[in-house]
Design an enzyme around this catalytic site. Structure first.
Site, PDB file in Angstrom:
ATOM      1  N   ASP A  42       1.245   2.505  -1.270  1.00 20.21           N
ATOM      2  CA  ASP A  42       1.588   3.112  -2.558  1.00 20.21           C
ATOM      3  C   ASP A  42       1.681   4.632  -2.384  1.00 20.21           C
ATOM      4  OD1 ASP A  42       2.055   3.531  -5.215  1.00 20.21           O
ATOM      5  OD2 ASP A  42       0.117   2.833  -5.936  1.00 20.21           O
ATOM      6  N   ASP A  43       2.885   5.167  -2.522  1.00 19.44           N
ATOM      7  CA  ASP A  43       3.123   6.623  -2.439  1.00 19.44           C
ATOM      8  C   ASP A  43       2.889   7.201  -1.039  1.00 19.44           C
ATOM      9  OD1 ASP A  43       3.570   6.409  -5.127  1.00 19.44           O
ATOM     10  OD2 ASP A  43       2.058   7.850  -5.752  1.00 19.44           O
ATOM     11  N   CYS A  82       7.045   3.621  -8.584  1.00 16.46           N
ATOM     12  CA  CYS A  82       6.579   2.289  -8.200  1.00 16.46           C
ATOM     13  C   CYS A  82       7.161   1.122  -8.992  1.00 16.46           C
ATOM     14  CB  CYS A  82       5.059   2.242  -8.229  1.00 16.46           C
ATOM     15  SG  CYS A  82       4.341   2.812  -9.762  1.00 16.46           S
ATOM     16  N   LYS A 141      -2.141  -4.208  -5.828  1.00 14.49           N
ATOM     17  CA  LYS A 141      -1.465  -3.668  -7.004  1.00 14.49           C
ATOM     18  C   LYS A 141      -0.281  -4.532  -7.428  1.00 14.49           C
ATOM     19  CE  LYS A 141       1.353   0.339  -8.330  1.00 14.49           C
ATOM     20  NZ  LYS A 141       1.614   1.775  -8.104  1.00 14.49           N
ATOM     21  N   HIS A 143       1.553  -3.921 -11.209  1.00 15.09           N
ATOM     22  CA  HIS A 143       2.259  -2.901 -11.997  1.00 15.09           C
ATOM     23  C   HIS A 143       3.661  -3.331 -12.419  1.00 15.09           C
ATOM     24  CE1 HIS A 143       2.639   1.731 -12.750  1.00 15.09           C
ATOM     25  NE2 HIS A 143       2.567   1.011 -13.863  1.00 15.09           N
ATOM     26  N   LYS A 374       8.332  11.906  -4.299  1.00 19.93           N
ATOM     27  CA  LYS A 374       8.209  10.888  -5.344  1.00 19.93           C
ATOM     28  C   LYS A 374       8.822  11.383  -6.661  1.00 19.93           C
ATOM     29  CE  LYS A 374       4.730   8.392  -8.037  1.00 19.93           C
ATOM     30  NZ  LYS A 374       3.293   8.119  -8.234  1.00 19.93           N
TER      31      LYS A 374
END
Length: 585
Positions: A42-43, A82, A141, A143, A374
């Site tokens: 993530d990121d 995301c 995750k 989301h 991002k």
């Protein structure tokens, strides 16, 4: 005796894999269904990993995947944040096709208790593999939404999208899960509430004076109602952090909330335990396991063992802990004799967050030589991500592929490997990677790739088949703050439209083959083919837009506002507190 049995099992699987897969051609894989482990960070910035050029953060386990498999250097996410990126990953389709791209400046799902999410009519690759006999699991995750009309309908839940097992966060780890300067929504909400409270106080004062003087005879009932509203807003502002932490930062196993709010000191160990357990339970296969790491998103939850272990503060510590988790997963596969029968893939959902800073301390990733980060739909720093695939005996070791590829390509790739068929009733934008990975073809099947920021087209990549040149055309770019800084510092993420972007006419043109950093825009004076390139790309855009059809907007303002009746709660709302993990122990 157990060790001997495991050895025979490992040897049998190895021999079977060798006999079936030795030719290393995709047409020889038709009768064999590999296990599939997809590792999604993530990121994570592409420049944070050793095999992509970093020499100051230790990532030996991820690097070993690249050494033993194939590394993609031009691997592109379909979105720079995301929610839409993960929707595209699971469906093989640009997020605008499924209504998972917003028009309103809210590019991701904002709360757990919202009605938006991945539509149930979308067919994920998990759903296809589930029908092909795969045990399917998602750990970490999600989301991509949870409920539609009630807090128990679970219409967007992973179990409704092809997963047999889910353990993790239905929402996303975020800065507001801990009280931090890197607030993603608390700070803005507090300011709005403070402004509203000031307006209400002023109104009450005005109405009261007007009542006594007779100038503005407002009934006392109205004044009292406004005062009550102001008091409730004051309480909400005072307890906002707690409300967010309890409302969004919790863990679930399937449909059951196990920990609300999360206890971060044990989150990593719980996620790793569930990942290892899933592999051990399903080792006779075939299985699909997605490990969707909470790393390396702020607030950079890191166990004590890895604190102060890196040269890059808390962010570096978090990256190194994630690499250790990757190593534990790979070791489990090895111990169970599954390494040679398992395709492992590692990537990130988007680029590193440049704006994640506390003072001079960087809490976001590094995107290497690539511009932006991002939230920027066009610049490669926001969408160029790691892409590593390992399958010993089937994929060549140490191969590096510089052709344009996409996270959406995983969809047809694993679908075909699992014996399934790609849906024919919709446009699938991903392309099967196996011919490219195995050397059957030497050129990507992606001629054009479209780079959206929310639902706004910012740039287009053209991989010219004849020459192999990769052109990049930018129609819109974010206005950096401060000017020339390379990011939108102090603003969270760069906007996708409005005053915060620059429209380019004529568009900016870059030759990524010679200028991957996008530092030197070309012009008609410096590039003789400028006009014909722009014209060809614009024609491709029109063809692409002709394939889009209207769909319900999952990230609309209505679908993305908090609805109390959709809020998951393990107790009687709003008393949402439980610790099933501790009770279970």
């Amino acid at each position: 005796m157990l060790r001997l049995q495991n050895s025979w099992t490992s040897l049998s699987i190895t021999l079977l894999t060798f006999l079936i897969l030795k030719p290393s051609k995709s047409n020889c894989l038709a009768d064999f269904k590999p296990n599939i482990v997809l590792l999604l960070a993530d990121d994570l910035g592409i420049g944070d990993i050793g095999c992509y050029g970093n020499n100051t953060i230790r990532t030996p386990n991820i690097d070993s995947l690249a050494n033993e498999g194939v590394k993609l250097t031009q691997h592109i996410a379909a979105a720079s944040v995301c929610t839409p990126s993960r929707a595209a990953f699971l469906t093989g389709r640009y997020p605008i096709r499924s209504g998972m791209a917003s028009y309103n400046g809210l590019p991701v799902l904002q709360w757990t208790g919202v009605s938006g999410g991945l539509p149930s009519n979308e067919t994920t690759f998990a759903k296809i593999l589930q029908k092909e006999g795969y045990a399917t699991g998602l750990i970490g995750k999600w989301h991509l939404g949870l409920n539609c009309k009630s807090r128990t309908d679970h219409c967007h839940h992973p179990l409704n999208h092809g997963f047999d097992f889910f353990y993790g966060m239905p929402f996303s780890l975020m800065g507001d899960c801990e009280y931090s300067a890197l607030s993603e929504k608390r700070a803005k909400l507090e300011m709005r509430l403070y402004f509203s409270i000031q307006i209400i106080v002023l109104a009450i004062f005005t109405f009261t004076i007007g009542r006594f003087t007779g100038i503005l005879p407002v009934p006392w009932k109205i004044t009292i109602v406004i005062a009550i509203i102001g008091f409730l807003l004051f309480l909400t502002r005072h307890f906002l952090f707690i409300l967010i932490k309890y409302g969004d930062c919790f863990l679930m196993q399937n449909h059951t909330i196990t920990e609300q709010p999360m206890i971060f000191k044990r989150t990593t160990s719980l996620i790793l335990k569930e990942a290892v357990s899933f592999i051990e339970r399903n080792k006779h296969g075939p299985f699909l396991l997605i490990i969707s790491f909470l790393h390396v998103h702020t607030p950079l939850v890191t166990t004590e063992k890895f604190l102060q272990s890196s040269n890059h503060g808390l962010y570096g510590d978090n990256v190194e802990e994630m690499d250790w988790m990757v190593g534990e997963v790979l070791e489990t596969l090895d111990n169970e004799g599954l390494t040679k029968s398992t395709l492992v893939y590692f990537t990130s959902d988007n680029g590193g967050s440049l704006e994640s800073q506390i003072g001079s301390e960087q809490h976001g990733g590094w995107n290497g030589i690539y511009k932006g980060g991002k939230g920027m739909g066009g610049w490669d720093g926001g969408i160029r991500v790691p892409g590593i695939l390992r399958w010993p005996g089937v994929l060549p070791a140490g191969l590096v592929i510089d052709e344009p590829t996409s996270l959406m390509d995983i969809y047809p790739t694993v679908t075909h490997l699992g014996g399934g068929e790609v849906p024919q009733d919709r446009v699938i934008d991903g392309r099967d990677l196996m011919p490219l990975l195995q050397g059957e073809v030497h050129q990507s099947h992606h001629e054009f790739m479209f780079h959206y920021c929310e639902a706004y087209l910012h740039a287009v990549r053209w991989h010219e088949n004849d020459s192999g040149t990769v052109w990049k055309v930018h129609y819109v770019t974010p206005v950096f703050h401060p000017e020339g800084s390379g990011a939108c510092y102090g603003r969270g993420v760069c906007p996708c439209f409005g005053k915060g972007v620059t429209q380019h006419d004529p568009p900016l043109l870059f030759d990524l083959s010679r200028d991957p950093s996008e530092a030197n825009p070309l012009s008609p004076d410096t590039e003789p083919l400028f006009g014909s390139i722009i014209e060809r790309v614009e024609h491709a855009v029109k063809e692409h837009w002709a394939t889009l059809t209207p769909v319900p907007q999952q990230l609309s303002t209505f679908n993305n506002i908090w609805k109390p009746w959709l809020q998951p709660c393990c107790g009687t709302f709003p008393l949402c507190w439980c610790d099933w993990e501790d009770d279970h122990k």
